[in-house]
Design a protein around this motif. Sequence first.
Motif, PDB file in Angstrom:
ATOM      1  N   ILE A  67      40.446 -19.142 -20.858  1.00  0.00           N
ATOM      2  CA  ILE A  67      41.420 -18.519 -20.129  1.00  0.00           C
ATOM      3  C   ILE A  67      42.546 -17.851 -20.603  1.00  0.00           C
ATOM      4  O   ILE A  67      42.686 -16.490 -20.567  1.00  0.00           O
ATOM      5  N   GLY A  68      43.047 -18.575 -21.902  1.00  0.00           N
ATOM      6  CA  GLY A  68      44.134 -18.147 -22.848  1.00  0.00           C
ATOM      7  C   GLY A  68      43.494 -16.800 -23.653  1.00  0.00           C
ATOM      8  O   GLY A  68      44.175 -15.848 -23.727  1.00  0.00           O
ATOM      9  N   ASN A  69      42.333 -16.945 -24.058  1.00  0.00           N
ATOM     10  CA  ASN A  69      41.746 -16.090 -24.863  1.00  0.00           C
ATOM     11  C   ASN A  69      41.541 -14.532 -24.007  1.00  0.00           C
ATOM     12  O   ASN A  69      41.796 -13.391 -24.714  1.00  0.00           O
ATOM     13  N   ALA A  70      41.042 -14.737 -22.748  1.00  0.00           N
ATOM     14  CA  ALA A  70      41.007 -13.614 -21.828  1.00  0.00           C
ATOM     15  C   ALA A  70      42.416 -12.978 -21.763  1.00  0.00           C
ATOM     16  O   ALA A  70      42.473 -11.747 -21.747  1.00  0.00           O
ATOM     17  N   ALA A  71      43.469 -13.861 -21.596  1.00  0.00           N
ATOM     18  CA  ALA A  71      44.746 -13.228 -21.331  1.00  0.00           C
ATOM     19  C   ALA A  71      45.107 -12.371 -22.601  1.00  0.00           C
ATOM     20  O   ALA A  71      45.776 -11.289 -22.321  1.00  0.00           O
ATOM     21  N   ASN A  72      44.747 -12.960 -23.658  1.00  0.00           N
ATOM     22  CA  ASN A  72      45.126 -11.963 -24.931  1.00  0.00           C
ATOM     23  C   ASN A  72      44.239 -10.728 -24.778  1.00  0.00           C
ATOM     24  O   ASN A  72      44.871  -9.636 -25.049  1.00  0.00           O
ATOM     25  N   THR A  73      43.235 -10.679 -24.403  1.00  0.00           N
ATOM     26  CA  THR A  73      42.530  -9.353 -24.356  1.00  0.00           C
ATOM     27  C   THR A  73      43.153  -8.394 -23.199  1.00  0.00           C
ATOM     28  O   THR A  73      43.207  -7.189 -23.408  1.00  0.00           O
ATOM     29  N   TYR A  74      43.537  -9.254 -22.032  1.00  0.00           N
ATOM     30  CA  TYR A  74      44.021  -8.288 -21.091  1.00  0.00           C
ATOM     31  C   TYR A  74      45.234  -7.714 -21.547  1.00  0.00           C
ATOM     32  O   TYR A  74      45.789  -6.510 -21.172  1.00  0.00           O
ATOM     33  N   MET A  75      46.082  -8.363 -22.332  1.00  0.00           N
ATOM     34  CA  MET A  75      47.316  -7.752 -22.980  1.00  0.00           C
ATOM     35  C   MET A  75      47.059  -6.766 -23.674  1.00  0.00           C
ATOM     36  O   MET A  75      47.808  -5.705 -23.896  1.00  0.00           O
ATOM     37  N   GLU A  76      46.083  -6.956 -24.663  1.00  0.00           N
ATOM     38  CA  GLU A  76      45.620  -5.696 -25.311  1.00  0.00           C
ATOM     39  C   GLU A  76      45.121  -4.422 -24.582  1.00  0.00           C
ATOM     40  O   GLU A  76      45.507  -3.315 -25.145  1.00  0.00           O
ATOM     41  N   LEU A  77      44.835  -4.702 -23.312  1.00  0.00           N
ATOM     42  CA  LEU A  77      44.366  -3.812 -22.339  1.00  0.00           C
ATOM     43  C   LEU A  77      45.491  -3.071 -21.589  1.00  0.00           C
ATOM     44  O   LEU A  77      45.363  -2.105 -20.976  1.00  0.00           O
ATOM     45  N   GLY A  78      46.667  -3.824 -21.764  1.00  0.00           N
ATOM     46  CA  GLY A  78      47.972  -3.284 -21.283  1.00  0.00           C
ATOM     47  C   GLY A  78      48.034  -3.705 -19.619  1.00  0.00           C
ATOM     48  O   GLY A  78      48.769  -3.317 -18.660  1.00  0.00           O
ATOM     49  N   PHE A  80      49.074  -6.274 -18.008  1.00  0.00           N
ATOM     50  CA  PHE A  80      50.137  -7.540 -18.289  1.00  0.00           C
ATOM     51  C   PHE A  80      50.224  -8.296 -17.182  1.00  0.00           C
ATOM     52  O   PHE A  80      50.533  -9.580 -17.478  1.00  0.00           O
ATOM     53  N   ARG A  81      50.001  -7.933 -16.073  1.00  0.00           N
ATOM     54  CA  ARG A  81      50.121  -9.031 -14.767  1.00  0.00           C
ATOM     55  C   ARG A  81      49.032  -9.705 -14.658  1.00  0.00           C
ATOM     56  O   ARG A  81      49.147 -10.786 -14.409  1.00  0.00           O
ATOM     57  N   ARG A  82      47.587  -9.249 -14.955  1.00  0.00           N
ATOM     58  CA  ARG A  82      46.552  -9.990 -15.089  1.00  0.00           C
ATOM     59  C   ARG A  82      46.816 -10.928 -16.107  1.00  0.00           C
ATOM     60  O   ARG A  82      46.291 -12.161 -16.057  1.00  0.00           O
ATOM     61  N   ALA A  83      47.231 -10.502 -17.425  1.00  0.00           N
ATOM     62  CA  ALA A  83      47.302 -11.424 -18.663  1.00  0.00           C
ATOM     63  C   ALA A  83      48.200 -12.434 -18.060  1.00  0.00           C
ATOM     64  O   ALA A  83      48.161 -14.026 -18.564  1.00  0.00           O
ATOM     65  N   ARG A  84      49.220 -12.248 -17.486  1.00  0.00           N
ATOM     66  CA  ARG A  84      50.358 -13.233 -17.144  1.00  0.00           C
ATOM     67  C   ARG A  84      49.598 -14.278 -16.136  1.00  0.00           C
ATOM     68  O   ARG A  84      49.974 -15.534 -16.279  1.00  0.00           O
ATOM     69  N   ARG A  85      48.992 -13.805 -15.290  1.00  0.00           N
ATOM     70  CA  ARG A  85      48.145 -14.770 -14.340  1.00  0.00           C
ATOM     71  C   ARG A  85      47.405 -15.855 -15.119  1.00  0.00           C
ATOM     72  O   ARG A  85      47.161 -16.973 -14.847  1.00  0.00           O
ATOM     73  N   HIS A  86      46.648 -15.337 -16.044  1.00  0.00           N
ATOM     74  CA  HIS A  86      45.495 -15.869 -16.901  1.00  0.00           C
ATOM     75  C   HIS A  86      46.574 -17.075 -17.845  1.00  0.00           C
ATOM     76  O   HIS A  86      46.050 -18.113 -17.921  1.00  0.00           O
ATOM     77  N   ILE A  87      47.638 -16.579 -18.369  1.00  0.00           N
ATOM     78  CA  ILE A  87      48.427 -17.340 -19.131  1.00  0.00           C
ATOM     79  C   ILE A  87      48.964 -18.552 -18.465  1.00  0.00           C
ATOM     80  O   ILE A  87      48.742 -19.893 -18.769  1.00  0.00           O
ATOM     81  N   ALA A 102      51.447 -31.077 -23.786  1.00  0.00           N
ATOM     82  CA  ALA A 102      51.142 -29.647 -23.741  1.00  0.00           C
ATOM     83  C   ALA A 102      52.024 -28.742 -24.562  1.00  0.00           C
ATOM     84  O   ALA A 102      53.240 -29.076 -24.773  1.00  0.00           O
ATOM     85  N   PHE A 103      51.441 -27.695 -25.139  1.00  0.00           N
ATOM     86  CA  PHE A 103      52.104 -26.925 -25.880  1.00  0.00           C
ATOM     87  C   PHE A 103      53.291 -25.965 -25.153  1.00  0.00           C
ATOM     88  O   PHE A 103      52.772 -25.759 -24.048  1.00  0.00           O
ATOM     89  N   ALA A 104      54.440 -25.715 -25.570  1.00  0.00           N
ATOM     90  CA  ALA A 104      55.178 -24.703 -24.833  1.00  0.00           C
ATOM     91  C   ALA A 104      54.885 -23.470 -25.241  1.00  0.00           C
ATOM     92  O   ALA A 104      54.616 -23.129 -26.368  1.00  0.00           O
ATOM     93  N   PHE A 105      54.838 -22.525 -24.544  1.00  0.00           N
ATOM     94  CA  PHE A 105      54.612 -21.113 -24.686  1.00  0.00           C
ATOM     95  C   PHE A 105      55.180 -20.395 -23.787  1.00  0.00           C
ATOM     96  O   PHE A 105      55.443 -20.651 -22.324  1.00  0.00           O
ATOM     97  N   ARG A 106      55.840 -18.991 -24.234  1.00  0.00           N
ATOM     98  CA  ARG A 106      56.478 -18.147 -23.351  1.00  0.00           C
ATOM     99  C   ARG A 106      55.860 -16.890 -23.458  1.00  0.00           C
ATOM    100  O   ARG A 106      55.677 -16.413 -24.643  1.00  0.00           O
ATOM    101  N   ALA A 107      55.565 -16.380 -22.437  1.00  0.00           N
ATOM    102  CA  ALA A 107      54.863 -15.049 -22.673  1.00  0.00           C
ATOM    103  C   ALA A 107      55.850 -14.017 -22.955  1.00  0.00           C
ATOM    104  O   ALA A 107      57.098 -13.967 -22.672  1.00  0.00           O
ATOM    105  N   PRO A 108      55.501 -12.925 -23.680  1.00  0.00           N
ATOM    106  CA  PRO A 108      56.288 -11.868 -24.390  1.00  0.00           C
ATOM    107  C   PRO A 108      56.852 -10.932 -23.103  1.00  0.00           C
ATOM    108  O   PRO A 108      57.064  -9.842 -23.646  1.00  0.00           O
ATOM    109  N   PHE A 109      56.604 -11.178 -22.002  1.00  0.00           N
ATOM    110  CA  PHE A 109      57.059 -10.193 -20.861  1.00  0.00           C
ATOM    111  C   PHE A 109      57.581 -10.813 -19.728  1.00  0.00           C
ATOM    112  O   PHE A 109      57.169 -12.107 -19.457  1.00  0.00           O
TER     113      PHE A 109
END
Length: 109
Positions: A67-78, A80-87, A102-109
């Motif tokens: 799911i995280g890897n798919a989020a990266n691909t959605y970000m590459e595609l622009g 961003f909302r779908r990427a954020r949901r996956h993240i 669990a690791f801390a992560f903040r989406a860049p948007f």
Amino acid sequence: GRTAEADQASERSLALARRCNSRRDEGSALNTLTFHLADMGARLALYRQALAAYDAAGNLAGRATIIGNAANTYMELGLFRRARRHIDEALARRACLYGSRAFAFRAPF
């Protein structure tokens, strides 16, 4: 430098996992096949297959990774909302699995 060789090894790994009916290893091999794949649509299709394999194996950590890897691909595609949901989903799954570790992560948007 050795992309083709790595992809061939991943294909062999996928075939072996399927022959042995190891859904966890199938998910892992499908994920590995995405590493050098420029076609983002094909990459997302492999992620869907990997999710199905990890679901069948009951592998929640594998699912969170895909799911995280798919989020990266959605970000590459622009997308961003779908990427954020996956993240958000990946982080929630990791928090369930690892709690305070669990690791801390903040989406860049």
